[in-house]
Design a protein around this motif. Structure first.
Motif, PDB file in Angstrom:
ATOM      1  N   ASN A 205       0.366  -1.186   0.141  1.00 37.23           N
ATOM      2  CA  ASN A 205      -0.389   0.142  -0.117  1.00 37.23           C
ATOM      3  C   ASN A 205       0.651   1.233  -0.200  1.00 37.23           C
ATOM      4  OD1 ASN A 205      -2.453  -1.839   0.537  1.00 37.23           O
ATOM      5  ND2 ASN A 205      -2.816  -1.293   1.958  1.00 37.23           N
ATOM      6  N   ARG A 206       2.115   0.815  -0.302  1.00 38.55           N
ATOM      7  CA  ARG A 206       3.572   2.231  -0.610  1.00 38.55           C
ATOM      8  C   ARG A 206       2.708   3.035  -2.104  1.00 38.55           C
ATOM      9  NH1 ARG A 206       7.651   1.270  -0.883  1.00 38.55           N
ATOM     10  NH2 ARG A 206       7.949  -0.956  -0.691  1.00 38.55           N
ATOM     11  N   PHE A 207       1.439   3.546  -2.328  1.00 42.10           N
ATOM     12  CA  PHE A 207       1.236   3.681  -3.628  1.00 42.10           C
ATOM     13  C   PHE A 207       2.003   4.871  -4.429  1.00 42.10           C
ATOM     14  CE2 PHE A 207      -2.498   1.367  -1.449  1.00 42.10           C
ATOM     15  CZ  PHE A 207      -2.232   1.001  -2.535  1.00 42.10           C
ATOM     16  N   ASP A 208       1.985   6.018  -3.386  1.00 44.84           N
ATOM     17  CA  ASP A 208       3.545   6.968  -3.972  1.00 44.84           C
ATOM     18  C   ASP A 208       4.447   6.708  -4.514  1.00 44.84           C
ATOM     19  OD1 ASP A 208       4.369   6.673  -1.634  1.00 44.84           O
ATOM     20  OD2 ASP A 208       4.595   7.997  -0.658  1.00 44.84           O
ATOM     21  N   ASP A 209       4.872   5.133  -4.181  1.00 43.49           N
ATOM     22  CA  ASP A 209       6.405   4.756  -4.757  1.00 43.49           C
ATOM     23  C   ASP A 209       5.903   3.922  -5.107  1.00 43.49           C
ATOM     24  OD1 ASP A 209       7.820   5.844  -2.152  1.00 43.49           O
ATOM     25  OD2 ASP A 209       8.468   3.945  -0.858  1.00 43.49           O
ATOM     26  N   ALA A 210       4.827   3.137  -6.221  1.00 44.77           N
ATOM     27  CA  ALA A 210       4.336   1.846  -7.327  1.00 44.77           C
ATOM     28  C   ALA A 210       4.513   3.618  -8.260  1.00 44.77           C
ATOM     29  CB  ALA A 210       2.876   1.844  -7.055  1.00 44.77           C
ATOM     30  N   GLY A 211       3.848   5.123  -7.532  1.00 43.03           N
ATOM     31  CA  GLY A 211       3.821   5.259  -9.034  1.00 43.03           C
ATOM     32  C   GLY A 211       5.116   5.514  -9.301  1.00 43.03           C
ATOM     33  N   TYR A 212       5.576   6.157  -8.066  1.00 41.02           N
ATOM     34  CA  TYR A 212       6.943   6.380  -8.963  1.00 41.02           C
ATOM     35  C   TYR A 212       8.487   5.176  -9.514  1.00 41.02           C
ATOM     36  CZ  TYR A 212      12.752   7.479  -7.943  1.00 41.02           C
ATOM     37  OH  TYR A 212      13.722   7.498  -7.974  1.00 41.02           O
ATOM     38  N   TYR A 213       8.253   4.241  -9.287  1.00 37.97           N
ATOM     39  CA  TYR A 213       8.931   2.770  -9.768  1.00 37.97           C
ATOM     40  C   TYR A 213       8.105   2.731 -10.912  1.00 37.97           C
ATOM     41  CZ  TYR A 213      10.760   2.562  -5.563  1.00 37.97           C
ATOM     42  OH  TYR A 213      11.241   1.677  -3.783  1.00 37.97           O
ATOM     43  N   TYR A 214       6.733   2.819 -11.193  1.00 40.72           N
ATOM     44  CA  TYR A 214       6.126   3.006 -12.248  1.00 40.72           C
ATOM     45  C   TYR A 214       6.888   4.159 -13.240  1.00 40.72           C
ATOM     46  CZ  TYR A 214       2.906  -0.634 -11.871  1.00 40.72           C
ATOM     47  OH  TYR A 214       2.640  -2.666 -12.041  1.00 40.72           O
ATOM     48  N   TRP A 215       6.549   5.271 -13.017  1.00 40.20           N
ATOM     49  CA  TRP A 215       7.764   5.817 -13.923  1.00 40.20           C
ATOM     50  C   TRP A 215       9.105   5.712 -13.998  1.00 40.20           C
ATOM     51  CZ3 TRP A 215      11.836   9.290 -12.497  1.00 40.20           C
ATOM     52  CH2 TRP A 215      12.144  10.041 -13.837  1.00 40.20           C
ATOM     53  N   MET A 216       9.688   5.701 -13.549  1.00 36.98           N
ATOM     54  CA  MET A 216      10.969   5.058 -13.620  1.00 36.98           C
ATOM     55  C   MET A 216      10.481   3.275 -14.771  1.00 36.98           C
ATOM     56  SD  MET A 216      13.321   4.478 -10.032  1.00 36.98           S
ATOM     57  CE  MET A 216      14.681   4.841 -11.438  1.00 36.98           C
ATOM     58  N   LEU A 217       9.835   2.445 -14.640  1.00 38.28           N
ATOM     59  CA  LEU A 217       9.555   1.509 -14.880  1.00 38.28           C
ATOM     60  C   LEU A 217       9.516   2.189 -16.908  1.00 38.28           C
ATOM     61  CD1 LEU A 217       7.381  -1.117 -13.457  1.00 38.28           C
ATOM     62  CD2 LEU A 217      10.033  -1.484 -14.583  1.00 38.28           C
ATOM     63  N   ALA A 218       8.530   3.467 -17.093  1.00 37.88           N
ATOM     64  CA  ALA A 218       7.875   3.767 -18.241  1.00 37.88           C
ATOM     65  C   ALA A 218       9.942   4.124 -19.094  1.00 37.88           C
ATOM     66  CB  ALA A 218       7.361   5.234 -17.896  1.00 37.88           C
ATOM     67  N   MET A 219      10.926   4.712 -17.978  1.00 33.25           N
ATOM     68  CA  MET A 219      11.703   5.746 -18.645  1.00 33.25           C
ATOM     69  C   MET A 219      12.367   4.441 -19.356  1.00 33.25           C
ATOM     70  SD  MET A 219      10.373   8.636 -18.270  1.00 33.25           S
ATOM     71  CE  MET A 219      11.968   9.728 -19.416  1.00 33.25           C
ATOM     72  N   GLN A 220      12.352   3.036 -18.553  1.00 26.13           N
ATOM     73  CA  GLN A 220      13.745   2.190 -18.599  1.00 26.13           C
ATOM     74  C   GLN A 220      12.937   1.839 -20.222  1.00 26.13           C
ATOM     75  OE1 GLN A 220      15.777   0.168 -17.607  1.00 26.13           O
ATOM     76  NE2 GLN A 220      15.991   1.782 -15.760  1.00 26.13           N
ATOM     77  N   CYS A 221      11.599   1.367 -21.149  1.00 31.04           N
ATOM     78  CA  CYS A 221      11.097   0.938 -21.386  1.00 31.04           C
ATOM     79  C   CYS A 221      11.222   1.842 -23.048  1.00 31.04           C
ATOM     80  CB  CYS A 221       9.646   1.417 -21.655  1.00 31.04           C
ATOM     81  SG  CYS A 221       8.480  -0.365 -20.414  1.00 31.04           S
ATOM     82  N   LEU A 222      11.223   3.413 -22.457  1.00 29.31           N
ATOM     83  CA  LEU A 222      11.410   4.396 -23.793  1.00 29.31           C
ATOM     84  C   LEU A 222      13.110   4.127 -23.765  1.00 29.31           C
ATOM     85  CD1 LEU A 222      10.302   6.136 -24.637  1.00 29.31           C
ATOM     86  CD2 LEU A 222      11.492   8.056 -23.377  1.00 29.31           C
ATOM     87  N   ASP A 223      14.191   4.074 -23.200  1.00 32.30           N
ATOM     88  CA  ASP A 223      15.311   3.786 -23.233  1.00 32.30           C
ATOM     89  C   ASP A 223      15.790   2.395 -24.307  1.00 32.30           C
ATOM     90  OD1 ASP A 223      16.151   5.557 -21.537  1.00 32.30           O
ATOM     91  OD2 ASP A 223      16.332   4.694 -19.666  1.00 32.30           O
ATOM     92  N   LEU A 224      14.889   1.327 -23.536  1.00 33.66           N
ATOM     93  CA  LEU A 224      15.161   0.058 -24.358  1.00 33.66           C
ATOM     94  C   LEU A 224      14.547  -0.129 -25.844  1.00 33.66           C
ATOM     95  CD1 LEU A 224      13.668  -2.382 -21.531  1.00 33.66           C
ATOM     96  CD2 LEU A 224      16.354  -1.781 -22.118  1.00 33.66           C
ATOM     97  N   ALA A 225      13.033   1.242 -25.824  1.00 32.15           N
ATOM     98  CA  ALA A 225      12.203   1.679 -26.948  1.00 32.15           C
ATOM     99  C   ALA A 225      13.234   1.849 -28.273  1.00 32.15           C
ATOM    100  CB  ALA A 225      11.354   1.868 -27.351  1.00 32.15           C
ATOM    101  N   ALA A 226      14.670   3.242 -27.942  1.00 31.64           N
ATOM    102  CA  ALA A 226      15.759   3.718 -28.140  1.00 31.64           C
ATOM    103  C   ALA A 226      16.838   2.647 -28.635  1.00 31.64           C
ATOM    104  CB  ALA A 226      16.114   4.606 -27.477  1.00 31.64           C
ATOM    105  N   GLU A 227      16.966   1.678 -28.084  1.00 28.46           N
ATOM    106  CA  GLU A 227      17.806   1.252 -28.416  1.00 28.46           C
ATOM    107  C   GLU A 227      17.849  -0.123 -29.314  1.00 28.46           C
ATOM    108  OE1 GLU A 227      19.927  -0.461 -23.948  1.00 28.46           O
ATOM    109  OE2 GLU A 227      20.310   1.762 -23.984  1.00 28.46           O
ATOM    110  N   ASN A 228      16.823  -0.824 -29.193  1.00 26.45           N
ATOM    111  CA  ASN A 228      16.701  -2.107 -29.652  1.00 26.45           C
ATOM    112  C   ASN A 228      15.235  -1.298 -31.044  1.00 26.45           C
ATOM    113  OD1 ASN A 228      15.593  -4.407 -31.028  1.00 26.45           O
ATOM    114  ND2 ASN A 228      16.455  -5.360 -28.300  1.00 26.45           N
ATOM    115  N   GLU A 229      15.633  -2.091 -32.024  1.00 24.61           N
ATOM    116  CA  GLU A 229      14.129  -1.375 -32.532  1.00 24.61           C
ATOM    117  C   GLU A 229      12.835  -2.450 -33.091  1.00 24.61           C
ATOM    118  OE1 GLU A 229      15.569  -0.437 -36.823  1.00 24.61           O
ATOM    119  OE2 GLU A 229      16.547   1.941 -35.635  1.00 24.61           O
ATOM    120  N   GLU A 230      13.968  -4.271 -32.644  1.00 24.05           N
ATOM    121  CA  GLU A 230      12.491  -4.549 -32.686  1.00 24.05           C
ATOM    122  C   GLU A 230      11.667  -4.408 -32.166  1.00 24.05           C
ATOM    123  OE1 GLU A 230      15.107  -7.928 -32.226  1.00 24.05           O
ATOM    124  OE2 GLU A 230      16.022  -8.650 -34.814  1.00 24.05           O
TER     125      GLU A 230
END
Length: 1208
Positions: free
Chosen positions: A856-881
């Motif tokens: 029930n640490r939802f503020d931490d969950a939001g923060y980690y989801y934002w970081m996950l989103a940014m990770q996805c963005l990095d992976l999308a830039a590195e790997n076109e597939e």
């Protein structure tokens, strides 16, 4: 059973007139006998019958006496109607009276309350009471007795009734005898046995019957006819026997069931009283003529023995069969006097007065102890000795032997020349068994049941007391009446040896040459012709099996375990190993087995030695014997070498070395001494190849030094012997870094194994520099890096990783793992990235996110989801597939990050009693989340909490239509119990409110100027132009910004350049229709109009001076067509140049996303953009959050990283 008179006395008065002995009793310790004689109470010493003291206090005849159980006092009752209490010191202390003559007395065994009975009443007295409680009786009281627990008193009445009374005199039970008044109850007694489950009352009446009753009045067993008038009944102290005396002028002994056993003493007058001395077999009798007789009862032993089964008589009527090995016992209740017992194999014969009963085992099992009746011979047969065989019994009477079958028919009879003193069955086939006879004239005979002629074996000079035949029937042992043991050879009649002081003898059934005999309280064990071994023993032996001797002492049979050590050592002294082994098998200690095994080994008797060592589980010697036998099989025949090995094993090293040398085995002697660390002695036996032997000697010496904790000397010796690795191990174990370093530096770099061993020990000892030196010498750069990683010296590890990039992963992966173990997950995630492990980084964040949601640490969950989103963005830039999948995840994670960030506020509002948020903020937050939940339902976000918060704030802010809608939705959900009543009440109350919303809370679209309803099924976007609302991510108010996109062909860099170079070259700079003096309202397209005394401002999106607008962006705002598809505002270069830079907000997303552009329609409203998460805020809200938390409320970027934020 025999009754031996101990002493007799006859009581007269002064005039020599005989005084009737009406009653007597023992002191509880049995030392004194209290006698009622005439008008005196006499006290006798039971030891010799001496009169201790006559007690005078009664005026007439004393009828009764009784002693208390505690031995402190006794009482006497007389015809003078009085009761006197006497102390144990023979002093009268109290006297009380009844209305009639006293008939009987009885002390309570527990409370020591005295019951005194007169003719017509009885009284209860205790030392604590001042008065005597008296109770009337309907008939004359003749006798009385208390139960063992002292709860009830039994009264025997003259009308044939037994009255059971309580301690206070109330009648609880009434037992009426069949004879009634013709059968007065003259005596009764309770059985004192503690083994009986219920109290049993023995009643003797003058109907000449003996009967038994329980406390409840139920008769026990059958009634016994006495044949005389009983005057007294008394139990032995343990309840096993009953004494009865009366008009028969004798005292008789009965079992507790009423079976007559015999006569104790016949007198010349009636026996009025009798009693057994407590805990002994002495009986006192009192008679009409004044005779007091004191007898000792001697119960003869009636028993039989066959091998390990022993049968004996108990309580005169029971037969106990005892297995002497297993100690099992069974009881056969014969309910009559047992006169003789005989046992043989599976047969048991018991002689009773009127019959002989033959029993047999249920099965042939050696351990079976259950007997059943086989036959009954209903004849009265007299005999001195009884023997049973498989199908016959043999009766011995003086000189005559009779053989009867089990029906009772006599089949054969033998008449001897002399009295038969001993008879024993020595076995044989069924119906042809042999009997061994010993006669008084010294003759020993053997009789077979199917042969009418006795077979004489031999004759001894004197009468025979005991004899036994060895198991092979070749030796005969005889004990004569002079207590001399004589052992003969049966075949030759030659006397082998004789021994004095013997009263019984038994051959060992497991060993032919061993017997035991007893005498003079000594047990003697004799093997062959060796001297006897003696030990103390009470009783006499009746059997000898293995190491167990069966000894009968008085009435009890016991089994004595006798170690056969002495005879075994006697055989060992004569080198008779096989005979010694047979004796040891009968039972010796482990030490004796060890001695036998070593003696046999030295005698080269390997088979016996192996068996003996197996007994004591000595594996070491067993291995030696096996090795010797293997060498013998291979052709080695020199017994001296074998003997040398044996001597070495026994610790006789000097003798073993001499034998080895004599046999030319100097190497064996050297090996022995080096194993013993006797290196000086080992040098004496160095062989021809002295160099090899000397190295081997040094190596063993080093081993020894190591074992005795001299490691430095051991290491030096190992080095000199060329055992470098063992030396390094010792150095490493003791932490000698300098020696390790010295060895490592002297070692050639080609010897990688030695260098590696040195490096490993240095590494373990934390000498990292020296360990690295060893690894560098080997050229092992990877090991150098692993070394620093292992000790977590990350700075050095990073330096080496930079020098050797191919090993980066060896550094950063453990570093990230270490950070994760320390709960530094964000740093760990970055380290995984550096190590080129995006999957690990991704997994760490996902796990963090799920943990935050579950906790029930939802503020931490939001923060980690934002970081996950940014990770996805990095992976999308590195790997076109993976571009498409990652971008989908990016959008999903961004949305979840916003939802969890928002839900944190709602969850705190629901859980905490107070909140810092204003109602408008809670209203905006919950409305935003409600619209987001229309398209997604993330784990952990409660739709109920969201709607409940919205309904509450909607009612506070007069948005009644929205509140009614939300409450209707709430009632379709599962409502928690604690909110149930609140929701139902709110749903009722809202019906009384107007069905519309307060207009000031309805959102305005800044693109199309459309006022939107509070409930929008399309989500957080305009219902008209589908433009997505942009929220301030603290208060969640809609910001006055409109998104626009660039025309094709304009890059983000070009757009930024065009916006920056506009620099005020918009249309306002060149217009001067009213002197160039436009106020702020006109610049922002506000139009003022006057209407009388009122002024009005209207926003019409066009220049205030009525000229056509030359702002291209404003012209494009309304270029959309109705429908569900969003059509963004598209701008070209001209429009970009026309824009004021401070009106434009640019979200600079990293690749592969393009920038997002927004135009602020209310420049006076300062808006802050976080350049990390691209969320917009009212500047005041953002500043307050940064001051409170020190970072961006959404992406948690610290204040030092926010210098690029737009503060307009």
């Amino acid at each position: 059973m025999r009754a031996v008179p101990t002493w007799v006395d006859k009581v007269h008065d002064r005039d020599k007139v005989e005084q009737c002995i009406y009653d007597l009793c023992f002191r509880p310790d049995g030392s004194q006998l209290i006698v009622a004689a005439g008008n005196r109470v006499l006290v006798y010493d039971t030891t010799d019958g001496a009169l201790v003291q006559p007690l005078k206090g009664h005026k007439e005849a004393v009828y009764c006496v009784g002693y208390s159980k505690d031995g402190k006092r006794f009482a006497s009752g007389s015809a003078d109607k009085s009761v006197i209490i006497w102390t144990s010191k023979l002093e009268g202390i109290l006297k009380y009276s009844h209305n009639d003559a006293i008939q009987c007395l009885a002390y309570n065994p527990v409370s020591h309350q005295l019951a005194s009975c007169a003719l017509s009443d009885f009284g209860l007295w205790s030392p604590e009471q001042k008065s005597v409680q008296k109770h009337k009786s309907t008939s004359r009281i003749c006798c009385c007795a208390w139960t063992n627990d002292g709860v009830y008193l039994a009264l025997g009445l003259a009308n044939g009734v037994v009255s059971i009374r309580s301690k206070v005199g109330e009648e609880k039970m009434r037992i009426e005898r069949p004879g009634g008044i013709n059968s007065p109850i003259w005596s009764l007694a309770w059985n004192p046995s503690k083994d009986e489950p219920v109290d049993v009352l023995c009643v003797a009446d003058w109907g000449q019957n003996l009967s038994f009753y329980t406390l409840s009045g139920k008769q026990v067993g059958k009634e016994r006819i006495l044949g005389f008038d009983p005057c007294c009944v008394s139990y032995f102290s343990k309840g096993e026997y009953i004494l009865v005396g009366g008009s028969n002028k004798a005292c008789l002994l009965y079992t507790r069931e009423g079976v007559k056993l015999g006569t104790i003493g016949e007198q010349s007058s009636w026996v009025w009283c009798c009693a057994a001395r407590p805990d002994s077999n002495f009986v006192a009798i009192g008679c009409q003529d004044g005779t007091i007789a004191y007898y000792q009862l001697i119960f003869s032993t009636v028993h039989g023995l066959y091998k390990e089964r022993y049968a004996f008589r108990e309580n005169m009527t029971d037969v106990i069969i005892q297995h002497l090995i297993t100690e099992q016992k069974v009881r056969i209740k014969c309910r009559d006097l047992v006169k003789k017992i005989a046992i043989y194999k599976h047969r048991l014969a018991v002689q009773l007065p009127e019959r002989i009963i033959i029993y047999e085992l249920y099965s042939q099992d050696a351990s079976d102890m259950h007997y059943r009746v086989r036959e009954k011979i209903n004849q009265r047969l007299e005999c001195n000795l009884l023997v049973v065989c498989t199908n016959h019994i043999v009766l011995c009477q003086e000189k005559r032997l009779q053989c009867l079958n089990f029906v009772g028919n006599k089949e054969r009879e033998w008449q001897m020349d002399s009295l038969i003193r001993y008879i024993k069955v020595v076995g044989g086939p069924a119906s042809r068994e042999g009997l061994l006879l010993g006669l008084k004239n010294g003759q020993v005979l053997k009789i077979f049941l199917d042969n009418a002629f006795p077979v004489p074996l031999l004759k001894v000079p004197s009468a025979i007391r005991c004899l036994d035949l060895s198991s092979s029937r070749q030796k005969l042992a005889v004990v004569d009446e002079h207590s001399t043991l004589l052992v003969y050879d049966v075949k030759t009649s030659e006397m082998l040896f004789q021994e004095p002081n013997a009263n019984s003898v038994a051959w060992n059934t497991s060993c032919e040459d061993m017997l035991c005999f007893s005498g003079s309280n000594t047990l003697n064990i004799k093997a062959s012709n060796f001297p006897t071994h003696q030990q103390k023993l009470q009783g006499f032996v009746v059997g000898f099996s293995g190491s167990k001797i069966f000894c009968l002492h008085i009435y009890s049979m016991s089994t004595i375990e006798v170690p056969q050590s002495a005879p075994m050592y006697q055989y060992l002294d004569k080198k008779m190993f096989r005979e010694a082994y047979e004796i040891a098998c009968l039972g010796v200690t482990d030490g004796d087995w060890e001695a036998l095994a070593k003696a046999a080994l030295q005698g080269l008797e390997y088979n016996i030695g192996k068996k003996a060592f197996t007994r004591v589980k000595n594996l070491r010697y067993l291995e030696l014997i096996n090795s010797i036998e293997d060498r013998q099989h291979k052709g080695e025949i020199d017994n001296n070498i074998f003997l040398a090995d044996i001597l070495a094993y026994e610790g006789k090293f000097s003798e073993a070395a001499k034998l080895y040398h004599r046999c030319g085995k100097d190497q064996a002697a050297m090996n022995m001494y080096t194993d013993l660390r006797m290196f000086d002695l080992a040098q004496e036996y160095l062989g021809s190849d002295e160099t090899v032997d000397r190295k081997q000697l040094i190596r063993k010496k080093a081993d020894w030094a190591r074992n005795i904790n001299e490691p430095r000397a051991a290491a030096e010796m190992y080095l000199s012997a060329g055992e470098t690795h063992k030396a390094i191990e010792i150095m490493g174990e003791n932490g000698w870094v300098d020696m390790l370093l010295d060895v490592g530096r002297k070692t050639d770099k080609a010897d990688r194994q030695t260098l590696n061993l040195c490096a490993e020990h240095l590494r373990r000892l934390n000498s990292l520099t020296y360990a690295a030196e060893m690894y560098k010498k080997m050229g092992e750069m990877q090991s150098v890096i692993e070394l620093y990683v292992e000790v977590q010296d990350w700075e050095e590890a990073f330096v080496w990783a930079e020098k050797h990039p191919e090993y980066r992963q060896l550094v950063y992966v453990p570093y990230a793992t270490s950070l994760a173990e320390q709960d530094k997950f964000l740093q760990a995630q970055k380290a995984f990235h550096k190590a080129g492990k995006p999957e690990e980084a991704f997994r760490v964040l996902e796990q963090l996110t799920m943990n935050a949601v579950n906790e029930n640490r939802f503020d931490d969950a939001g923060y980690y989801y934002w970081m996950l989103a940014m990770q996805c963005l990095d992976l999308a830039a590195e790997n076109e597939e993976e571009y498409s999948a990652m971008m989908t995840k990016f959008s999903d994670y961004q949305k979840k990050a916003s939802m969890y960030y928002v839900y944190h506020t709602i969850q705190r509002y629901m859980d905490e009693p107070f909140t810092a948020y204003m109602p408008e903020a809670l209203f905006n937050i919950s409305r935003f989340l409600m619209h987001e939940l229309m398209t997604a339902q993330p784990t952990g976000i409660s739709k109920f909490s969201t709607l409940y918060t919205l309904s509450k704030q909607a009612r506070n802010l007069e948005a009644y239509k929205l509140a009614r809608y939300v409450l209707d939705k709430l009632q379709t959900l599962r409502v928690p119990q604690r909110f149930q009543e609140d929701v139902e009440l709110a749903a009722l109350k809202i019906r009384a409110k107007p069905f519309h919303d307060n207009e000031e809370h309805q959102p305005l679209c800044y693109r199309c100027s459309t006022t939107n309803p509070l409930v929008n099924n399309n989500g957080n976007q305009c219902v008209n132009c589908c433009h997505a609302f942009v929220y301030s991510f603290v208060s969640f108010e809609i910001l006055p910004v409109v998104e626009f996109v660039l025309e094709e062909g304009i890059s983000d860099e070009d757009a930024l350049h065009l916006i920056q170079q506009s620099g005020g070259s918009d249309s306002r700079d060149g217009s001067d229709s009213k002197g160039g003096n436009y106020d702020e309202e006109e610049d922002n397209h506000w139009k003022r109009s006057d209407s009388g005394t009122a002024e009005a401002l209207t926003f019409d999106g066009s220049p205030s001076h009525g000229e056509p607008s030359d702002d291209p962006f404003t012209a494009n705002l309304m270029n959309f067509y109705g429908g569900s598809e969003y059509q963004p505002v598209t701008v070209g270069r001209k429009a970009l140049i026309a824009m004021e830079p401070h009106d434009v907000i640019v979200c600079r997303w990293p690749k592969p996303l393009r920038f997002q552009y927004y135009k602020n329609f209310m420049p006076d409203m300062p808006i802050t953009l976080c350049v990390h998460c691209n969320k917009m805020f009212h500047t005041d809200d953002y500043t307050l959050q940064v001051l409170q938390k020190g970072h961006c409320p959404f992406c948690r970027t610290t204040i030092g990283d926010t210098s690029d934020n737009n503060n307009d």
